[in-house]
Scaffold this active site. Structure first.
Site, PDB file in Angstrom:
ATOM      1  N   LYS A  78      24.511 -94.790 -72.968  1.00 24.80           N
ATOM      2  CA  LYS A  78      23.676 -94.741 -71.760  1.00 24.80           C
ATOM      3  C   LYS A  78      23.627 -93.304 -71.262  1.00 24.80           C
ATOM      4  O   LYS A  78      24.669 -92.624 -71.222  1.00 24.80           O
ATOM      5  CB  LYS A  78      24.283 -95.670 -70.690  1.00 24.80           C
ATOM      6  CG  LYS A  78      23.444 -95.801 -69.411  1.00 24.80           C
ATOM      7  CD  LYS A  78      24.056 -96.802 -68.433  1.00 24.80           C
ATOM      8  CE  LYS A  78      23.196 -97.001 -67.194  1.00 24.80           C
ATOM      9  NZ  LYS A  78      23.756 -98.012 -66.268  1.00 24.80           N
ATOM     10  N   SER A 158      20.528-101.636 -64.491  1.00 21.32           N
ATOM     11  CA  SER A 158      19.981-100.347 -64.886  1.00 21.32           C
ATOM     12  C   SER A 158      20.201-100.010 -66.361  1.00 21.32           C
ATOM     13  O   SER A 158      19.520 -99.124 -66.873  1.00 21.32           O
ATOM     14  CB  SER A 158      20.595 -99.236 -64.026  1.00 21.32           C
ATOM     15  OG  SER A 158      21.988 -99.115 -64.282  1.00 21.32           O
ATOM     16  N   SER A 182      24.678-103.823 -63.371  1.00 16.52           N
ATOM     17  CA  SER A 182      23.866-103.127 -64.375  1.00 16.52           C
ATOM     18  C   SER A 182      24.282-103.293 -65.826  1.00 16.52           C
ATOM     19  O   SER A 182      23.561-102.838 -66.708  1.00 16.52           O
ATOM     20  CB  SER A 182      23.811-101.635 -64.053  1.00 16.52           C
ATOM     21  OG  SER A 182      22.819-101.417 -63.107  1.00 16.52           O
TER      22      SER A 182
END
Ligand code: GLN
Length: 492
Positions: A78, A158, A182
């Site tokens: 990420k 997210s 998330s």
């Protein structure tokens, strides 16, 4: 080699060990899959050279019998984790061109275990969002489609790049971060597993901060065993993070028994919210039956402050975000917009106006407001008090049970744009995930079934502080009973 991207991480490890294929072959297959999947917009930066170098090192280590836990395993990272020498933007314009000179502790640990980084994954800007639509670099498109439809769906957020990449078989697993859901919500939306460990279990050092008292790194992977393997490699004490917990990390994958004998599973009655999709309610009941079948005793528990969790989170998280994001001023990192003949303040204002997206600006304004003199007591301090009550609810519930079982999110994935105009509708995605975040508890989502449109739905397990092992083991027991095997049909 065909089929390599379909293997689970555990199967990849076994195949490498048995010399059925080399790490170079395994990583090459994934590098090609990543290139072919550009329409998903899951990767912001592709790092094939990094991945292939790690693959060659892994092949050497495997030949010498010195392979680490993740030797030659292709991972996505990420883009909230700082990676030395590789652009890291948190999906924000304000960090465009920022190349860290240091490695986050989590990624350093993964690389030390032999993992091969395929690239940096798209996310909501600064991890603020539930659909990956706030990214400055465009939304991620879910590899899933509803039955009989070609409409573009969100992958959750997210960690939407992470969930899409794992679900589309672009990488064996991906790192995520979870501040209010998330990791768990995108995992649920894309039919994969995801675990957010206890606050402090994984180091936050080198992870771009959103809300420091809530942010926690974790993993998204195809199944529970794969999550256990990656979590073991990334967790552990780090003196560079003052909130890191100095406790030993268990051998998670080795502790998966699949039995819930002697365990009490709590069902929080406040999570039965009005208007819940009957398919989801039915799935929750199935989860309860699976837990009972695995030997658990089911008990009803109460978490009385559940309703207050969402408003509390949306005071605490923006407050911390407004303070953390004050550092982006055009002086030290990334973007700088300096109007001709303007003052230093003009430069700050112009840089922040151009560099932050609408959602980030909304959070900064809310956060600054609730922290300002005159409102601090009414909002921020009040939220902190309610947060303590929420943590107390969990502590009481865990006197009557060992783990909690709930749905992960109130709905399955929705179409791109469906909720962007209504922030409250978007915030409601987090209603089941935010409470465990506020209490710092380990929690995990596993794919459990499909909704009426053939889209994945997840069930969530929440455990006592530091009981990731209990969460993983219960998830393992439910996973084998759910028998979830659906995967997106490739259209990209
Ligand atoms: N959706 C939540 C938010 O927008 C949670 C995000 C997260 O966990 N990073 O704040």
């Amino acid at each position: 080699m065909a089929g390599l991207t379909d293997l689970s991480l555990a199967a990849m490890r076994a195949g490498l060990k048995a010399k059925q294929f080399s790490a170079r072959e395994l990583v090459t297959a994934h590098v090609e899959a990543v290139e072919a999947a550009r329409p998903l917009n899951a990767f912001l930066v592709e790092t094939p050279d990094h991945a292939l170098a790690a693959a060659d090192a892994a092949d050497g280590a495997l030949a010498r019998g010195e392979a680490g836990l993740l030797a030659g395993i292709p991972l996505g990272i990420k883009d909230l984790f700082c990676t030395k020498g590789v652009e890291t933007t948190a999906s924000s314009r304000i960090l465009m061109g920022f190349v860290p000179t240091y490695e986050s502790t989590v990624t350093a640990k993964l690389f030390a275990a032999g993992a091969a980084m395929l690239g940096k994954l798209n996310l909501d800007e600064f991890a603020m969002g539930s659909s990956n639509e706030t990214s400055a670099y465009g939304p991620v498109i879910s590899p899933w489609r509803a039955q009989g439809s070609t409409a573009k769906l969100v992958p959750g957020g997210s960690s939407g790049g992470s969930s899409a990449a794992v679900a589309a078989r672009l990488c064996a697993a991906a790192t995520g971060t979870d501040t209010g859901g998330s990791i768990r919500q995108p995992a649920a939306f894309t039919g994969i597993a995801g675990i957010k460990p206890t606050y402090g279990r994984c180091s936050r050092w080198g992870v771009i901060a959103f809300a420091s008292s809530l942010d926690q790194a974790g993993v998204l992977a195809r199944d529970v065993t794969d999550c256990a393997l990656v979590l073991e490699a990334m967790a552990g004490y780090d003196p560079k993070d003052s909130t890191s917990l100095d406790v030993p990390v268990p051998h998670y994958a080795g502790g998966l028994t699949g039995s819930l004998k002697g365990k009490r599973i709590g069902i929080p009655k406040e999570y039965r919210v009005d208007g819940m999709d009957p398919v989801l309610e039915d799935l929750w009941q199935k989860g309860i039956d699976w837990a009972r079948d695995a030997g658990a005793e089911i008990v009803e528990v109460s978490l009385p402050h559940t309703k207050e969790a969402l408003p509390t989170y949306y005071v605490v998280a923006p407050a911390e975000a407004s303070s953390n994001l004050a550092r982006y001023d055009g002086v030290r990192y990334g973007l700088r917009v300096a109007p001709d003949g303007g003052s230093l303040s003009d430069m700050y204002a112009a840089t922040r106006a151009a560099g932050f997206g609408a959602e980030v600006k909304r959070r900064i304004m809310i956060g600054t407001y609730v922290l300002s003199a005159g409102y601090y007591d009414a909002y921020y301090l009040k939220a902190q008090k309610v947060r303590a009550l929420i943590a107390q609810d969990f502590a009481r519930a865990f006197e009557a049970c060992d783990l909690l079982l709930t749905p992960t999110a109130p709905t399955g994935a929705f179409e791109l744009g469906a909720k962007t105009a209504d922030p409250i509708a978007m915030f409601l995605n987090d209603v089941f995930t935010v409470p465990a975040s506020l209490a710092g508890l380990p929690a995990m989502s596993i794919p459990a079934g499909l909704d009426g449109q053939g889209l994945p739905l997840g069930l969530q397990l929440i455990g006592r502080p530091l009981d990731e092992m209990g969460v993983l083991d219960a998830a393992f027991a439910l996973e084998s009973r759910a028998g979830f095997s659906a995967a997106p049909v490739r259209w990209w």
